[in-house]
Design an enzyme around this catalytic site. Structure first.
Site, mmCIF file in Angstrom:
data_model
loop_
_atom_site.group_PDB
_atom_site.id
_atom_site.type_symbol
_atom_site.label_atom_id
_atom_site.label_comp_id
_atom_site.label_asym_id
_atom_site.label_seq_id
_atom_site.Cartn_x
_atom_site.Cartn_y
_atom_site.Cartn_z
ATOM 1 N N GLU A 101 -4.971 -8.792 0.083
ATOM 2 C CA GLU A 101 -5.696 -8.446 1.322
ATOM 3 C C GLU A 101 -7.149 -8.296 0.933
ATOM 4 O OE1 GLU A 101 -4.358 -5.262 3.910
ATOM 5 O OE2 GLU A 101 -2.261 -5.770 3.500
ATOM 6 N N GLU B 62 0.834 -1.227 0.000
ATOM 7 C CA GLU B 62 0.000 0.000 0.000
ATOM 8 C C GLU B 62 0.862 1.269 0.000
ATOM 9 O OE1 GLU B 62 -3.094 -0.296 3.026
ATOM 10 O OE2 GLU B 62 -4.002 -2.001 1.989
HETATM 11 O O1 AHR Z 1 -4.875 -5.887 7.322
HETATM 12 C C1 AHR Z 1 -4.803 -4.691 8.046
HETATM 13 C C2 AHR Z 1 -4.151 -3.567 7.254
HETATM 14 O O2 AHR Z 1 -4.984 -3.168 6.212
HETATM 15 C C3 AHR Z 1 -2.842 -3.873 6.581
HETATM 16 O O3 AHR Z 1 -1.761 -3.733 7.430
HETATM 17 C C4 AHR Z 1 -2.773 -2.839 5.505
HETATM 18 O O4 AHR Z 1 -2.019 -3.255 4.401
HETATM 19 C C5 AHR Z 1 -4.227 -2.557 5.178
HETATM 20 O O5 AHR Z 1 -4.502 -1.215 5.114
#
Ligand code: AHR
Length: 524
Positions: A314, A193
């Site tokens: 994610e 990110e």
């Molecule tokens: O999964 C929690 C967080 O969400 C992670 O650290 C990040 O990559 C995302 O914003």
């Protein structure tokens, strides 16, 4: 129009990648310390706010640990029940200030943790992660630090993991592990990110793309067998287009992230809350479709013949007003959230031609299907769709389905789902065809009825040209609860769980209101 579901077993979308059932471990809350290793007061940075019986810092007895010191229960659920094939580590936001050299060898450096606060003991580092992956029969996927980390750090880390020659970091690994065998990490991600303002080392898309191109070039010189995955946003952003245009000839995959849940929850407006929960995953499908277009555009422009796949590394249901950094992102999931999970998984199956990896965020305690205490665990509502998909929709080919369905009239989140795609369909489905060794065909049909109140009697027409399914046996797995707010908890661990039964196929099915049903139909 009256509801109907047509399944076309000869119209293949693609092989379902087992990696869509992957996981994610981040040094955050009780994921590593409390989930993978037993928690201890020195590596446990916050006080959990668990609505279930209060947690004690009691020790986890040795008999609940593997010989390496990992929690047996979590490892067994991930390996034997969910059959998780690959796990992403060490973050997440955590990775952007992570120095991998703090987590190897006999002396670990205790450090301030910038992403989530508190301190990191570094008790769990690269060798522990690999040892855990081996014990869990899981393929490792490591994310590189593109925040505070340098290219030299990244190359040293890869050399440490994969080096087979007589070089400094390969020898250091041998010294620490006591074995010659490399860690053999095939999947590496170029940062996490990096577009986000919360990220240590946030960059613009073009600055990131220039740097990531240099890193990818050097990494493939060091180890050409590595699969390199670029850091994307949600798949449909300006960032994704710029990064893909610049990196298409250097990468094997592009990572995207999205969470549905879209808090704050409004318990006074149940219908609105239910709608935003269960239709949210439609946004993920739109992200994937756009990302696929951007990938193809970049491949055409750069004349890249090899495929680039998506790593949805994610994903999940996360209401950021419920799972907060103060409680280590521990969210206690409702039955409605489980329906959202089923719709998420339908998306990955329908998009089998482009999604190679999907990592649920996260694998234990942190916005997770599993919650641990020092001596046990329970499975949250969202565990069940994951379990059923992993067990029945993993091996085989995703085939086309066509739905005729009433549409949802209420508000969805994000609102652009309806602006761009129209009102979402109440029924949501995917199908996987398996052909057994003896030539029997087994069709698995996953259906979510996202109506809060109406059950739907649906003709299910299967376009098998030669197999008469009438009267064939059907195995039925149904997830339903009268209360969409029902949760599992300590003491009521099975409040929401799956019911399995056998039936004889009659060409139609009643999908209960707010339910998830997985039908396994085997030809006679
Ligand atoms: O999964 C929690 C967080 O969400 C992670 O650290 C990040 O990559 C995302 O914003």
């Amino acid at each position: 129009s009256p509801p109907a579901l047509d399944v076309f077993p000869t119209s293949s979308i693609g092989r379902v990648s087992p990696f869509i059932f992957s996981g994610f471990l981040e040094h955050l809350g009780r994921c590593i310390y409390g989930g993978i290793l037993p928690a201890g007061p020195t590596n446990f940075p916050y006080t959990p706010r668990n609505p279930c019986p209060p947690e004690q810092f009691s020790a986890t007895p040795n008999e609940l640990l593997t010989e390496e010191g990992f929690r047996k229960d979590v490892l067994e659920v991930l390996r034997d029940e969910l059959q998780v094939p690959l796990v992403r580590w060490p973050g997440g936001n955590y990775v952007s200030s992570y120095d991998w050299k703090d987590g190897i060898g006999p002396e670990r450096k205790r450090k301030p943790e910038l992403a989530w606060g508190g301190e990191e003991s570094n008790a769990f580092g690269t060798d522990e992660f690999i040892a855990w992956c081996r014990a869990a029969k899981i393929e490792p996927y490591i994310i590189l630090n593109m925040g505070t980390g340098t290219l030299a750090d990244a190359l040293h880390w890869i050399e440490y993991c994969n080096g087979t020659g007589d070089t400094y970091f390969a020898n250091l690994r041998r010294k620490h592990t006591g074995r010659d065998e490399p860690h053999n990490v095939r999947y590496w991600g170029l940062g996490n990110e990096v577009w986000g303002e919360w990220q240590v080392g946030q960059q613009t898309a073009s600055a990131y793309a220039t740097k990531a191109r240099q890193w990818a070039h050097a990494i493939s010189l060091l180890d050409p067998s590595i699969k390199i995955i670029s850091c994307g946003e949600t798949g449909l952003n300006h960032w994704d287009g710029i990064v893909l245009d610049e990196l298409a000839d250097k990468i094997d995959g592009h990572s995207i992230h999205l969470y549905t849940g879209f808090g704050p929850r409004d318990r006074t407006q149940t219908e609105k809350e239910f709608g935003r929960t269960v239709y949210g995953p439609d946004a993920a499908e739109y992200s994937i479709e756009i990302a696929k277009g951007l990938i193809n555009k970049a491949r055409v422009a750069k004349k890249v013949a090899k495929p680039i796949t998506l790593a949805f590394d994610e994903w999940g249901v996360w209401d950021e007003t419920v799972g907060t950094p103060q409680n280590g992102l521990e969210q206690f999931y409702t039955f409605a959230d489980a329906l959202a999970m089923a719709s998420w998984l339908n998306v990955f199956v329908r998009q089998a031609d482009i999604v190679e990896i999907a990592c649920i965020a996260q694998s234990v305690n942190v916005i997770s299907p599993l919650i641990t205490s020092p001596t046990g665990l329970f499975r949250q509502t969202i565990y069940w769709p994951l379990y059923l998909f992993s067990k029945y929709m993993r091996e085989g080919t995703s085939v086309r389905v066509s739905l005729s369905s009433p549409t949802f009239a209420g508000e969805t989140l994000p609102t652009w789902i309806t602006d761009v795609k129209g009102q979402p369909s109440i029924l949501d489905a995917s199908a996987v065809l398996q052909v057994t060794e003896s030539g029997k065909r087994s069709l698995r049909i996953a259906v979510v009825n996202r109506s809060e109140t109406e059950s739907l009697r649906v003709p299910v027409r299967v376009a098998f040209e030669d197999a008469n399914l009438q009267g064939a046996s059907v195995e039925v797995h149904e997830l339903w609860h009268k209360d969409i707010h029902a949760k599992n908890c300590w003491g009521s661990e099975n409040e929401v769980s799956v019911q399995t039964s056998q039936a004889s196929w009659g060409g139609e099915w009643t999908f209960k209101e707010h339910s998830f049903t997985l039908l396994v139909l085997t030809s006679k």
